[in-house]
Every structure is written in C-alpha cells, then in structure tokens.
Design a protein around this motif. Structure first.
Motif, PDB file in Angstrom:
ATOM      1  N   VAL A  79       0.866  -1.166   0.000  1.00 12.94           N
ATOM      2  CA  VAL A  79       0.000   0.000   0.000  1.00 12.94           C
ATOM      3  C   VAL A  79       0.911   1.227   0.000  1.00 12.94           C
ATOM      4  O   VAL A  79       1.888   1.292   0.752  1.00 12.94           O
ATOM      5  CB  VAL A  79      -0.923  -0.018   1.241  1.00 12.94           C
ATOM      6  CG1 VAL A  79      -1.723   1.255   1.342  1.00 12.94           C
ATOM      7  CG2 VAL A  79      -1.851  -1.212   1.172  1.00 12.94           C
ATOM      8  N   LEU A  80       0.590   2.204  -0.853  1.00 11.75           N
ATOM      9  CA  LEU A  80       1.463   3.363  -1.053  1.00 11.75           C
ATOM     10  C   LEU A  80       0.799   4.665  -0.615  1.00 11.75           C
ATOM     11  O   LEU A  80      -0.420   4.802  -0.684  1.00 11.75           O
ATOM     12  CB  LEU A  80       1.854   3.467  -2.530  1.00 11.75           C
ATOM     13  CG  LEU A  80       2.371   2.194  -3.210  1.00 11.75           C
ATOM     14  CD1 LEU A  80       2.590   2.442  -4.690  1.00 11.75           C
ATOM     15  CD2 LEU A  80       3.634   1.718  -2.549  1.00 11.75           C
ATOM     16  N   ASN A  81       1.621   5.641  -0.221  1.00  9.21           N
ATOM     17  CA  ASN A  81       1.120   6.964   0.139  1.00  9.21           C
ATOM     18  C   ASN A  81       1.036   7.856  -1.106  1.00  9.21           C
ATOM     19  O   ASN A  81       1.177   7.362  -2.229  1.00  9.21           O
ATOM     20  CB  ASN A  81       1.992   7.593   1.237  1.00  9.21           C
ATOM     21  CG  ASN A  81       3.425   7.819   0.799  1.00  9.21           C
ATOM     22  OD1 ASN A  81       3.766   7.704  -0.376  1.00  9.21           O
ATOM     23  ND2 ASN A  81       4.280   8.125   1.749  1.00  9.21           N
ATOM     24  N   LYS A  82       0.839   9.162  -0.926  1.00 12.15           N
ATOM     25  CA  LYS A  82       0.717  10.091  -2.058  1.00 12.15           C
ATOM     26  C   LYS A  82       1.952  10.105  -2.940  1.00 12.15           C
ATOM     27  O   LYS A  82       1.865  10.286  -4.141  1.00 12.15           O
ATOM     28  CB  LYS A  82       0.502  11.523  -1.539  1.00 12.15           C
ATOM     29  CG  LYS A  82      -0.892  11.886  -1.218  1.00 12.15           C
ATOM     30  CD  LYS A  82      -0.945  13.361  -0.850  1.00 12.15           C
ATOM     31  CE  LYS A  82      -2.303  13.746  -0.362  1.00 12.15           C
ATOM     32  NZ  LYS A  82      -2.367  15.152   0.034  1.00 12.15           N
ATOM     33  N   LEU A 122      -4.579   6.777   8.983  1.00  4.15           N
ATOM     34  CA  LEU A 122      -3.410   6.722   8.121  1.00  4.15           C
ATOM     35  C   LEU A 122      -3.956   6.616   6.704  1.00  4.15           C
ATOM     36  O   LEU A 122      -4.767   5.736   6.417  1.00  4.15           O
ATOM     37  CB  LEU A 122      -2.569   5.497   8.486  1.00  4.15           C
ATOM     38  CG  LEU A 122      -1.268   5.277   7.755  1.00  4.15           C
ATOM     39  CD1 LEU A 122      -0.280   6.385   8.100  1.00  4.15           C
ATOM     40  CD2 LEU A 122      -0.679   3.935   8.150  1.00  4.15           C
ATOM     41  N   GLU A 123      -3.539   7.512   5.814  1.00  2.35           N
ATOM     42  CA  GLU A 123      -4.113   7.547   4.470  1.00  2.35           C
ATOM     43  C   GLU A 123      -3.202   6.870   3.451  1.00  2.35           C
ATOM     44  O   GLU A 123      -1.992   7.049   3.478  1.00  2.35           O
ATOM     45  CB  GLU A 123      -4.370   8.981   4.037  1.00  2.35           C
ATOM     46  CG  GLU A 123      -5.502   9.639   4.809  1.00  2.35           C
ATOM     47  CD  GLU A 123      -5.904  10.961   4.218  1.00  2.35           C
ATOM     48  OE1 GLU A 123      -6.469  10.961   3.109  1.00  2.35           O
ATOM     49  OE2 GLU A 123      -5.647  11.981   4.857  1.00  2.35           O
ATOM     50  N   SER A 124      -3.816   6.102   2.572  1.00  3.23           N
ATOM     51  CA  SER A 124      -3.106   5.514   1.441  1.00  3.23           C
ATOM     52  C   SER A 124      -3.834   5.920   0.162  1.00  3.23           C
ATOM     53  O   SER A 124      -5.031   6.171   0.176  1.00  3.23           O
ATOM     54  CB  SER A 124      -3.021   3.996   1.571  1.00  3.23           C
ATOM     55  OG  SER A 124      -4.305   3.431   1.523  1.00  3.23           O
ATOM     56  N   TYR A 125      -3.082   5.973  -0.933  1.00  3.55           N
ATOM     57  CA  TYR A 125      -3.641   6.448  -2.195  1.00  3.55           C
ATOM     58  C   TYR A 125      -3.489   5.449  -3.345  1.00  3.55           C
ATOM     59  O   TYR A 125      -4.176   5.559  -4.346  1.00  3.55           O
ATOM     60  CB  TYR A 125      -2.995   7.772  -2.585  1.00  3.55           C
ATOM     61  CG  TYR A 125      -3.348   8.879  -1.633  1.00  3.55           C
ATOM     62  CD1 TYR A 125      -4.462   9.670  -1.850  1.00  3.55           C
ATOM     63  CD2 TYR A 125      -2.599   9.102  -0.478  1.00  3.55           C
ATOM     64  CE1 TYR A 125      -4.807  10.668  -0.955  1.00  3.55           C
ATOM     65  CE2 TYR A 125      -2.940  10.099   0.415  1.00  3.55           C
ATOM     66  CZ  TYR A 125      -4.045  10.877   0.166  1.00  3.55           C
ATOM     67  OH  TYR A 125      -4.394  11.851   1.061  1.00  3.55           O
ATOM     68  N   PHE A 126      -2.560   4.495  -3.196  1.00  9.13           N
ATOM     69  CA  PHE A 126      -2.293   3.547  -4.265  1.00  9.13           C
ATOM     70  C   PHE A 126      -2.040   2.159  -3.679  1.00  9.13           C
ATOM     71  O   PHE A 126      -1.688   2.020  -2.518  1.00  9.13           O
ATOM     72  CB  PHE A 126      -1.055   3.958  -5.073  1.00  9.13           C
ATOM     73  CG  PHE A 126      -1.161   5.318  -5.684  1.00  9.13           C
ATOM     74  CD1 PHE A 126      -1.827   5.514  -6.874  1.00  9.13           C
ATOM     75  CD2 PHE A 126      -0.578   6.418  -5.063  1.00  9.13           C
ATOM     76  CE1 PHE A 126      -1.920   6.768  -7.441  1.00  9.13           C
ATOM     77  CE2 PHE A 126      -0.670   7.677  -5.620  1.00  9.13           C
ATOM     78  CZ  PHE A 126      -1.335   7.854  -6.811  1.00  9.13           C
ATOM     79  N   VAL A 127      -2.190   1.138  -4.539  1.00 10.01           N
ATOM     80  CA  VAL A 127      -1.822  -0.234  -4.217  1.00 10.01           C
ATOM     81  C   VAL A 127      -0.892  -0.703  -5.331  1.00 10.01           C
ATOM     82  O   VAL A 127      -1.203  -0.551  -6.513  1.00 10.01           O
ATOM     83  CB  VAL A 127      -3.063  -1.159  -4.134  1.00 10.01           C
ATOM     84  CG1 VAL A 127      -2.653  -2.599  -3.968  1.00 10.01           C
ATOM     85  CG2 VAL A 127      -3.969  -0.738  -3.005  1.00 10.01           C
TER      86      VAL A 127
END
Length: 185
Positions: A79-82, A122-127
């Motif tokens: 899981v990736l951040n911005k 905790l925010e994630s934006y991509f997988v």
C-alpha cells in the motif's frame, strides 16, 4: 401505507446491494509500471483487481492473472502513500501462484508500529502489485521484488483506522432518566 413501507424496504435493500458490489481498481500509468514491464519482457499477467472486502483496518483484493508460466511465481503487494512510497504499517503476505490462469486473494492488514500518529487515520492512495519469477539465474539473487518483477500500480484511496489513538476515545456521562420503580415491564 403498506405499499410505501415495502417500497422503502426494497429501495434500502437495493442501495445496500449496490454498495456491496465489488469495486474494480484501475491501473495508474507511471514510470514504475513501465520499468517493470520493460524488465519483465511481456505484459504483467494481472488482468483484473477487485476489492472483495474493505474494513477500517484491512482490505482483501481478488487478483485475476493469466499466462503464468512455472510454479516459481509469486504475487505480492504494498500500500502506497501520495508519493508512492510503501506504508510500513500495512503488511501483506505474498502468495505463490500455480501455472496457468486463475485468481488469488491478497489481504492487506494494518499492524501498528512503534511510531506515533498525528491523527486517528493513516491515508493511502495507491496499491502496488508485483508478479515475481524466482527461477533462472537472476531468481536466486535477492534484489527485491520490484526490480525483477512486473510491477503494476492501482489507484485506491483509503483511510486506515489507527487503533489506540486518543481521538477515538469518546467520554460518555451517564445520567439517570427515571427510577427503577417507575419503569414498567
């Protein structure tokens, strides 16, 4: 009145059924996807990615793959951040894939680390999903999955609930409404 009540029940059920449908993720075109397909030689092999379960601290993805050759292929995810950097607090176990076509489920789970969190989420934006082949001369080298594998990034924004944060504690003051003698069974 009954007709209106039945209409409301069926419309509510239809809304819940629509929200419960699987969400298909769309790939994001970026440099890591291009490099992964360049080093991997052929196309990714991942044909579709769907969210089959989504809770505050986990997601389960159903990944459809085709054309897997050899039993030494693994599917892993992050899981990736911005900034498209992996979040260390969300873990995923890799899955070994058998040859041919099929589906595999990847479960991402939030595991609270030693760090402190500024908010309750905790925010994630991509997988990011990676298919790696562990065979041949380069397969024995531990260069990391993203170097030797076909890497595909998908857009998926999610707020992961951080357990144990102070913002989640809600103080409730109980006040009596009536005495026990005035309550009727």
């Amino acid at each position: 009145m009954r007709v209106l009540g039945l209409f409301l029940v069926f419309s509510t059920m239809a809304m819940h059924a629509a929200m419960a449908q699987e969400q298909e993720l769309k790939p994001v075109d970026d440099s890591s996807t291009a490099l992964g397909s360049l080093f991997g030689g052929n196309a990714s092999g991942i044909t579709a990615v769907k969210v089959v379960a989504n809770t505050e601290q986990s997601i389960t993805l159903q990944v459809s793959v085709k054309g897997i050759q050899g039993d030494a292929t693994a599917l892993s995810g992050a899981v990736l951040n911005k900034l498209k950097k992996p979040l260390a607090d969300v873990v995923c176990e890799s899955r070994k894939l058998s040859a041919g076509d099929g589906t595999a489920e990847l479960k991402f789970q939030f595991k609270q680390g030693n760090g402190t969190y500024k908010s309750g989420f905790l925010e994630s934006y991509f997988v990011s999903l990676t298919l790696t082949k562990k065979e041949g001369i380069l397969g024995s080298l531990d260069l990391g999955d993203d170097v030797l594998g076909d890497n595909t990034v998908y857009a998926f924004q999610k707020k992961w609930r951080v357990s144990g944060s102070a913002s989640m504690i809600i103080p409730v003051v109980l006040m009596p409404f009536k005495s026990a003698a005035t309550l009727k069974p």
